[in-house]
Design an enzyme around this catalytic site. Structure first.
Site, PDB file in Angstrom:
ATOM      1  N   ARG A  45      16.731  79.906 -60.963  1.00 28.88           N
ATOM      2  CA  ARG A  45      16.345  78.848 -60.018  1.00 28.88           C
ATOM      3  C   ARG A  45      15.765  77.687 -60.819  1.00 28.88           C
ATOM      4  NH1 ARG A  45      11.890  78.217 -61.839  1.00 28.88           N
ATOM      5  NH2 ARG A  45      11.517  76.710 -60.182  1.00 28.88           N
ATOM      6  N   GLY A  46      15.472  76.582 -60.092  1.00 31.67           N
ATOM      7  CA  GLY A  46      15.038  75.365 -60.763  1.00 31.67           C
ATOM      8  C   GLY A  46      16.258  74.468 -60.925  1.00 31.67           C
ATOM      9  N   ALA A  47      16.098  73.182 -60.599  1.00 33.28           N
ATOM     10  CA  ALA A  47      17.256  72.286 -60.487  1.00 33.28           C
ATOM     11  C   ALA A  47      18.156  72.248 -61.742  1.00 33.28           C
ATOM     12  CB  ALA A  47      16.770  70.894 -60.098  1.00 33.28           C
ATOM     13  N   ARG A  88      23.414  76.609 -53.200  1.00 29.83           N
ATOM     14  CA  ARG A  88      22.142  76.020 -52.731  1.00 29.83           C
ATOM     15  C   ARG A  88      22.373  74.515 -52.530  1.00 29.83           C
ATOM     16  NH1 ARG A  88      16.822  77.709 -55.727  1.00 29.83           N
ATOM     17  NH2 ARG A  88      15.997  77.108 -53.703  1.00 29.83           N
ATOM     18  N   GLN A 195       6.433  80.435 -56.873  1.00 31.71           N
ATOM     19  CA  GLN A 195       6.907  80.053 -58.211  1.00 31.71           C
ATOM     20  C   GLN A 195       5.740  79.669 -59.127  1.00 31.71           C
ATOM     21  OE1 GLN A 195       8.311  79.144 -55.356  1.00 31.71           O
ATOM     22  NE2 GLN A 195      10.508  78.799 -55.551  1.00 31.71           N
ATOM     23  N   ASP A 236      14.081  68.007 -57.381  1.00 34.62           N
ATOM     24  CA  ASP A 236      15.405  68.594 -57.201  1.00 34.62           C
ATOM     25  C   ASP A 236      16.452  67.537 -56.898  1.00 34.62           C
ATOM     26  OD1 ASP A 236      13.290  70.736 -56.384  1.00 34.62           O
ATOM     27  OD2 ASP A 236      15.101  71.805 -57.008  1.00 34.62           O
ATOM     28  N   ASN A 246      11.253  67.727 -53.731  1.00 37.95           N
ATOM     29  CA  ASN A 246      10.776  68.810 -54.600  1.00 37.95           C
ATOM     30  C   ASN A 246      10.311  69.947 -53.695  1.00 37.95           C
ATOM     31  OD1 ASN A 246      10.252  69.805 -57.280  1.00 37.95           O
ATOM     32  ND2 ASN A 246       8.077  69.595 -56.862  1.00 37.95           N
ATOM     33  N   LYS A 247       9.859  71.015 -54.301  1.00 38.21           N
ATOM     34  CA  LYS A 247       9.413  72.191 -53.549  1.00 38.21           C
ATOM     35  C   LYS A 247       8.483  71.807 -52.407  1.00 38.21           C
ATOM     36  CE  LYS A 247      10.520  75.510 -54.060  1.00 38.21           C
ATOM     37  NZ  LYS A 247      11.701  75.940 -53.274  1.00 38.21           N
TER      38      LYS A 247
HETATM   39  O1  MRU Z   1      13.544  76.813 -55.016  1.00 37.47           O
HETATM   40  P1  MRU Z   1      13.388  76.546 -56.483  1.00 37.47           P
HETATM   41  O2  MRU Z   1      12.449  77.468 -57.164  1.00 37.47           O
HETATM   42  O3  MRU Z   1      14.735  76.449 -57.180  1.00 37.47           O
HETATM   43  O4  MRU Z   1      12.744  75.102 -56.516  1.00 37.47           O
HETATM   44  C1  MRU Z   1      12.485  74.490 -57.733  1.00 37.47           C
HETATM   45  C2  MRU Z   1      11.637  73.298 -57.620  1.00 37.47           C
HETATM   46  O5  MRU Z   1      11.359  72.792 -56.563  1.00 37.47           O
HETATM   47  C3  MRU Z   1      11.242  72.680 -58.905  1.00 37.47           C
HETATM   48  O6  MRU Z   1       9.999  72.074 -58.797  1.00 37.47           O
HETATM   49  C4  MRU Z   1      12.321  71.648 -59.210  1.00 37.47           C
HETATM   50  O7  MRU Z   1      13.556  72.280 -59.384  1.00 37.47           O
HETATM   51  C5  MRU Z   1      12.053  70.861 -60.376  1.00 37.47           C
HETATM   52  S1  MRU Z   1      12.318  71.863 -61.744  1.00 37.47           S
HETATM   53  C6  MRU Z   1      12.862  71.183 -63.027  1.00 37.47           C
END
Ligand code: MRU
Length: 347
Positions: A45-47, A88, A195, A236, A246-247
């Site tokens: 996970r993570g963009a 996603r 996270q 993201d 973002n999250k």
């Molecule tokens: O749902 P996730 O864990 O994939 O969400 C990730 C985030 O929101 C991060 O903050 C975002 O991807 C930036 S990471 C480089």
């Protein structure tokens, strides 16, 4: 520093983020379906990391194909790309990586399947290298915003685990710390998937960076007490006007930071910018399973039969963002023109 994803002996090796920090285990995918499942289930996970995973998944899919001619292989790649797109919806890095792989496919008329497979493989290796380089550059640039003695608040995980290595929001923190700046990080636990509690504080602990875990609702308390000097988060998807997804919970932090006059930085590579959308209103927000809210570590914490909402991301409007740090430059408001200048299509 941990390497989240890599190519190993013809397979994609990733750290299993769904079981961290209790188990530090790697898993390998030898076909694209495995990568698709890993993205959907958030084992990766993570963009930026899911973009890299998608590119490598497409490489695996092509490599495993037994298509007898190029046209058949092209059709198979189309199907794989479509499946990748449906993993996603919010992080644009995923779609960027798929398009980048597709541009290899459409770059010329391929005479044989093998050379196309090789070209896809080298493109995915290139994407990995670029992601690492980008994180390093972000780290070096962003560290200039961090002062000796700073207390920094971050949300979710935008560290090494969200990229191939080093991270986005955490990269400037790693660089500042290595430059000898005495810093301390407040880490939001980041409900509902934790996270922050599971991944970010684990990474910071590994790197011996002083950090304190707090629940999401404590951020205002610490800001009110003057304990937070800046907020640094990842993203993201950033729209052409600088609105940043973002999250979920990031927007509330930005509002709080604004009220307390605390700088609010969004840190992301240019692969996170969606030049095709004019504002954050157009960013698709992933809605995840209700059980993530009603349950905690497998234990039910809410009554049966209730209504639950679970948007995984929110959008912080550009007016609440002090600066956007990319690998190319630190952008200050107004963002529109500066973002447009980064658009590769405009070169
Ligand atoms: O749902 P996730 O864990 O994939 O969400 C990730 C985030 O929101 C991060 O903050 C975002 O991807 C930036 S990471 C480089």
């Amino acid at each position: 520093m941990i390497k989240t994803i890599e190519w190993k002996n013809g397979k994609v090796k990733m750290i299993n983020q769904s079981i961290l920090p209790l188990k530090e285990e790697f898993f390998e995918c030898s076909d694209h379906e495995c990568v698709i499942d890993a993205i959907k289930s958030m084992r990766i996970r993570g963009a930026p990391a899911i973009g890299v995973a998608a590119a490598m998944g497409i490489t695996l899919g092509a490599k495993n194909s037994s298509a007898s001619d190029v046209d058949e292989l092209l059709r198979e790649i189309d199907v794989i790309c479509e499946k990748m797109r449906n993993t996603r919806p919010t992080a644009v890095n995923l779609f960027w990586a798929i398009e980048r792989m597709r541009s290899v496919v459409s770059s010329r008329k391929w005479k044989d399947a093998e050379s196309l497979k090789k070209a896809l493989e080298s493109e995915s290796f290139q994407i990995i290298e670029e992601d690492i380089a980008s994180s390093k550059r972000i780290g070096a640039l962003g560290a200039s915003l961090i002062k000796d003695g700073d207390n920094i608040l971050t949300h979710c995980n935008a560290g090494s685990l969200a990229t191939v290595q080093y991270g986005t929001a955490l990269a400037p923190i790693y660089y500042a710390f290595n430059e000898g700046k005495k810093i301390h990080v407040y880490v939001d636990e980041t409900r509902p998937k934790f996270q922050g509690a599971r991944l970010t504080i684990w990474e910071l602990k590994k790197e011996k960076i002083p950090a304190t875990l707090i629940t999401d609702s404590m951020a205002g308390y610490f800001m009110g007490k003057g304990k937070i000097d800046k907020v640094i988060v990842g993203s993201d998807r950033i729209a052409a006007n600088g609105d940043a997804a973002n999250k979920v919970g990031t927007y509330s932090l930005a509002v709080l930071a604004g009220v307390h006059k605390i700088p609010f930085y969004v840190v992301a590579p240019t692969t996170t910018i969606d030049f095709n959308i004019s504002s954050g209103k157009e960013i698709p927000i992933e809605e995840r399973d209700a059980s993530e809210v009603t349950h905690f570590g497998g234990i039910q914490v809410a009554p049966d039969g209730i209504s639950v909402a679970n948007p995984a991301f929110d959008v912080t409007p550009n007016r609440l963002i002090t600066a956007i740090v990319t690998e190319k430059d630190i952008l200050y408001p107004p963002f529109e023109e500066k973002i447009a200048d980064l658009n590769p299509q405009s070169f």
